[in-house]
Design an enzyme around this catalytic site. Structure first.
Site, PDB file in Angstrom:
ATOM      1  N   VAL A 239       0.855  -1.192   0.000  1.00  0.00           N
ATOM      2  CA  VAL A 239       0.000   0.000   0.000  1.00  0.00           C
ATOM      3  C   VAL A 239       0.889   1.239   0.000  1.00  0.00           C
ATOM      4  CG1 VAL A 239      -1.741   1.330   1.259  1.00  0.00           C
ATOM      5  CG2 VAL A 239      -1.861  -1.165   1.252  1.00  0.00           C
ATOM      6  N   LYS A 240       0.482   2.222  -0.775  1.00  0.00           N
ATOM      7  CA  LYS A 240       1.167   3.514  -0.795  1.00  0.00           C
ATOM      8  C   LYS A 240       0.209   4.573  -0.277  1.00  0.00           C
ATOM      9  CE  LYS A 240       3.048   6.921  -4.084  1.00  0.00           C
ATOM     10  NZ  LYS A 240       3.462   7.148  -5.493  1.00  0.00           N
ATOM     11  N   CYS A 241       0.658   5.375   0.691  1.00  0.00           N
ATOM     12  CA  CYS A 241      -0.184   6.464   1.189  1.00  0.00           C
ATOM     13  C   CYS A 241       0.706   7.602   1.662  1.00  0.00           C
ATOM     14  CB  CYS A 241      -1.115   5.989   2.302  1.00  0.00           C
ATOM     15  SG  CYS A 241      -0.359   5.848   3.927  1.00  0.00           S
TER      16      CYS A 241
ATOM     17  N   ASP B 269       8.249   6.235  -1.737  1.00  0.00           N
ATOM     18  CA  ASP B 269       8.055   6.357  -3.183  1.00  0.00           C
ATOM     19  C   ASP B 269       8.019   7.844  -3.483  1.00  0.00           C
ATOM     20  OD1 ASP B 269       7.626   5.867  -5.823  1.00  0.00           O
ATOM     21  OD2 ASP B 269       5.541   5.274  -5.625  1.00  0.00           O
TER      22      ASP B 269
END
Length: 295
Positions: free
Chosen positions: A205-207, A253
């Site tokens: 997951v990217k947040c 990221d």
């Protein structure tokens, strides 16, 4: 404890231990297939357990973003310092020499359909199928998810389809938490969004980073990497990276805070040192300034 909306509160909720019964170091990946683990081990460095991803997929809805006017000139010089390219199909195939990606992972954005001219950015489609992802040797497929937006259901459906096909062929999926202009960026929202994405089946997951980030990490059973977000001063960006990694993030990221930096090469090396060497943000800023001064 849960608040009146049933969302877990941060109090007395520590960071979960990232450990699998079979010893595989990626959080939640102990029962994955061989191919899935193989690809994740390219994304996440086996020594540090972390990942430094370079995001340059902004053009899929922003067009020629400042710092990315020439992908072929601006991205390749940074390749030696990163673990994973995150780009679009077109950006990768036209501007990145495949020999550069030999020991680097590839996170391929597979959703699109919106632009800065749209009032609603949440109306997206799956634009890259699994066959194309495999042809491009992708190690991770990135699908945008809009929790709380008008097209929430459609974006979760897109994510589900990407995960289903990815699981069939052993290609992991990263669910990307999208935050619109009017949506809150707080721990309560990110706990909700990241948990939904993980429960649907995304392997990563990217947040965004936020206050009380420990509770977001603890409530998510798969690795979270943070988005760099809009360009901020280098000192602030490095402090954000350090805080996120210290609180349990599995990586960064970062895009604009690297390629729009005063010195992108110095910045990517400073971020890498935080992610993989464990230095703090003050040391990283000194490193950035020293590298910049050499030029």
């Amino acid at each position: 404890m849960a608040d009146k909306d049933g969302i877990l509160e941060a109090k007395n909720y520590g960071i979960g231990i990232e450990q699998n019964s079979d010893g595989f170091y990626v959080k939640g990946a102990g029962h994955y297939s061989w191919g899935m683990k193989s690809r994740l081990s390219k994304v996440f460095n086996p020594v540090s357990g972390k990942s430094l991803m370079l995001a340059f997929d902004h053009g899929y809805f922003l067009g020629p973003t400042s710092g990315l006017e020439r992908l072929d000139l601006n991205i390749p010089p940074l390749a030696e310092y990163i673990d994973c390219f995150m780009g679009t199909r077109g950006g990768m195939t036209t501007c990145i020499n495949p020999t550069l990606t030999g020991n680097k992972a590839i996170a391929l954005r597979v959703t699109s359909g919106s632009s800065i001219l749209d009032d609603d950015l949440s109306d997206e489609i799956i634009s890259v199928d699994i066959a194309e992802a495999i042809r491009m040797n992708a190690d991770l497929m990135a699908s945008q998810v809009f929790i709380g937006a008008p097209n929430q259901r459609k974006s979760i459906e897109n994510l589900s389809k990407v995960i289903n096909t990815g699981n069939t062929y052993g290609v992991p999926t990263m669910g990307v938490v999208a935050v619109g202009k009017d949506m809150e960026r707080n721990a309560k929202y990110f706990r909700l969004a990241t948990r939904i994405i993980a429960e649907v089946g995304a392997q990563v997951v990217k947040c965004y980073y936020c206050d009380d980030f420990e509770s977001v990490i603890a409530a998510c059973p798969v690795p979270i990497v943070i988005a760099g977000g809009k360009k901020i001063p280098e000192a602030e960006a490095l402090e954000m990276c350090y805080n996120a990694i210290s609180m349990g993030a599995a990586g960064v990221d970062m895009g604009r805070n690297i390629f729009q930096s005063e010195d992108p090469s110095a910045m990517v090396q400073a971020v890498r040192a935080i992610v993989h060497e464990g230095i703090d943000h003050k040391e990283a800023l000194d490193m950035f300034n020293a590298l910049k001064a050499k030029k």
